[in-house]
Design an enzyme around this catalytic site. Sequence first.
Site, short mmCIF file in Angstrom:
data_model
loop_
_atom_site.label_atom_id
_atom_site.label_comp_id
_atom_site.label_asym_id
_atom_site.label_seq_id
_atom_site.Cartn_x
_atom_site.Cartn_y
_atom_site.Cartn_z
N ASP A 309 0.84 -1.20 0.00
CA ASP A 309 0.00 0.00 0.00
C ASP A 309 0.87 1.25 0.00
O ASP A 309 2.05 1.20 0.35
CB ASP A 309 -0.91 0.02 1.24
CG ASP A 309 -1.99 -1.05 1.16
OD1 ASP A 309 -2.33 -1.45 0.03
OD2 ASP A 309 -2.47 -1.48 2.23
N TYR A 378 6.13 -9.36 7.55
CA TYR A 378 5.77 -7.97 7.87
C TYR A 378 6.22 -7.59 9.27
O TYR A 378 6.36 -8.45 10.14
CB TYR A 378 4.24 -7.79 7.81
CG TYR A 378 3.64 -8.01 6.47
CD1 TYR A 378 3.53 -6.96 5.55
CD2 TYR A 378 3.14 -9.25 6.10
CE1 TYR A 378 2.96 -7.15 4.30
CE2 TYR A 378 2.57 -9.46 4.85
CZ TYR A 378 2.49 -8.40 3.96
OH TYR A 378 1.92 -8.59 2.73
N TYR A 451 -4.55 -9.36 3.90
CA TYR A 451 -4.60 -7.93 4.21
C TYR A 451 -4.20 -7.74 5.66
O TYR A 451 -4.93 -8.16 6.58
CB TYR A 451 -6.00 -7.37 3.95
CG TYR A 451 -6.39 -7.41 2.49
CD1 TYR A 451 -5.89 -6.46 1.59
CD2 TYR A 451 -7.24 -8.40 1.99
CE1 TYR A 451 -6.23 -6.50 0.25
CE2 TYR A 451 -7.59 -8.44 0.65
CZ TYR A 451 -7.08 -7.49 -0.23
OH TYR A 451 -7.41 -7.52 -1.55
#
Length: 500
Positions: A309, A378, A451
């Site tokens: 993003d 992440y 997500y």
Amino acid sequence: MKNQDLVEYLRSCGVCEICQLRYLKARGAEYRNINETLQKLDVKLNENVENEELVIPDGIQPSKRARLGVCSTCLGLFSKDFQNELLNSILASDFAKYDCQKIVLAICLPMSLQLRQLAMWFALQRRFGASIDENNPPDVPIKEAVKLILHPIICEKLAKGYDANGLMINIDLTHSLEDEEVEKLVKLNKEAFPAKASHQKRIEISRGLLEKQYQPSKVKAETYEKYFQIPCSNVEESIKLTSIDLQGPLICVAGRYRKLSRELSHTPWILNGQRLMEDSIEEIIIRHVGPHFTEKLGKITFMSSGREDVDVRCLGKGRPFVLEIPNARRTCLTKDEAFAMERAVDASGMVSIHHLQVVPREELTHIKTGEEQKKKFYRALCALHEPVSVKILEQLQISASFNIQQKTPIRVLHRRPLHTRPRTIYSVKARVHRENPKALIIDIVTQAGTYIKELVHGEFGRTTPSLSSIIGKPMDIQALDVVGIDLDWPHEVDNSKQKE
Ligand SMILES: [Zn+2]
């Protein structure tokens, strides 16, 4: 059938020496030294065509063809004159603008050549009877001969190698008789291959059809002869070059990028015709890498193994990407040049690239497939409304993988269909922020396509379970970084260390 008889007959029909060798089924290098090959095949040399009496076989009209100089079967395609014309035309084109070591010729031949091949097939059958097979061409077909004869000569003269993926030189040829002959061919086609029923669509004449269907076993010589001569008619004009068009190869340049900015989109971000962000990763990389290979930057395709993003950074070893550059002017990228590009991209301060290199096209599969199976790593900065407790920390140490159900987040519903997707979370590992007791730094390993923001806060139950539901408390995500991508490609190259 003796080779000598065959060659004498071909000579009487005005067939050039190269084509004589085609009818002797010569291979590769045998075309380079014609006399030597003829002698090897027990054929007497015809050293002075001009003065020698032509041997006229029975039933064949005396012919001046041998003296006219234009071969009745290749229409001059294999003549020295044509080779020179071809070379000069290539050199007069944009050829010099391309810095490619490998070339490939794509020659579009007039249909007249195929017709002439058939006429000679019939003629040889009449002359030599059953020794000429009606299913197998008596010659090395023109298309193949172009590869055997013209390709090596042109490559040598241009000092380039041959490669089907090299600079493509598209050559269009025509002959003054082509229109007239194609018209006759259409009539012949109707007669030779009548449609079986009235509703059946007639097959259009094409080169492929000519190659496949037009042989003595399928077309009668008598039918053919109503439209064309057997052997081929006299020609005075040689084949003509109508155009040369160059197409550079498709080059793939791969590397890994790190996204250092939280205000940068992946590709140009345009909403309702308005640009929302000035620049993008795609544009920065293309701007600095593209011009080395092409002037048309708009034709370059940027691909990466997934994306992040706008507000997410991508750190660690970075994310693999590749540029597909069509009609490239260059195929090489030295380490020096690659390093200069890496530095120029780094200077943007928003993206950094490394391991920049030209890769074979086949390797693109690494980026295009298996996306779902890849693992993503992440690091998320998350905030609670209360100080982190030991219990919460324990709940967020998960080493066994677990599955979640994730509805398409509301924020992407405008571009993705609404689905509930199962995703695997491989591990979760949280620690307290050193300076903020209400903040957590959480390392998360997930299946690609998860997500992460929604995995953290749960989005009102649209993602279950979520980290928030696991601890039973509201949790927000403040910042997110991608720290690793499970794709070991392209291989690592350190362009700053010059070996050249
Ligand atoms: Zn010829």
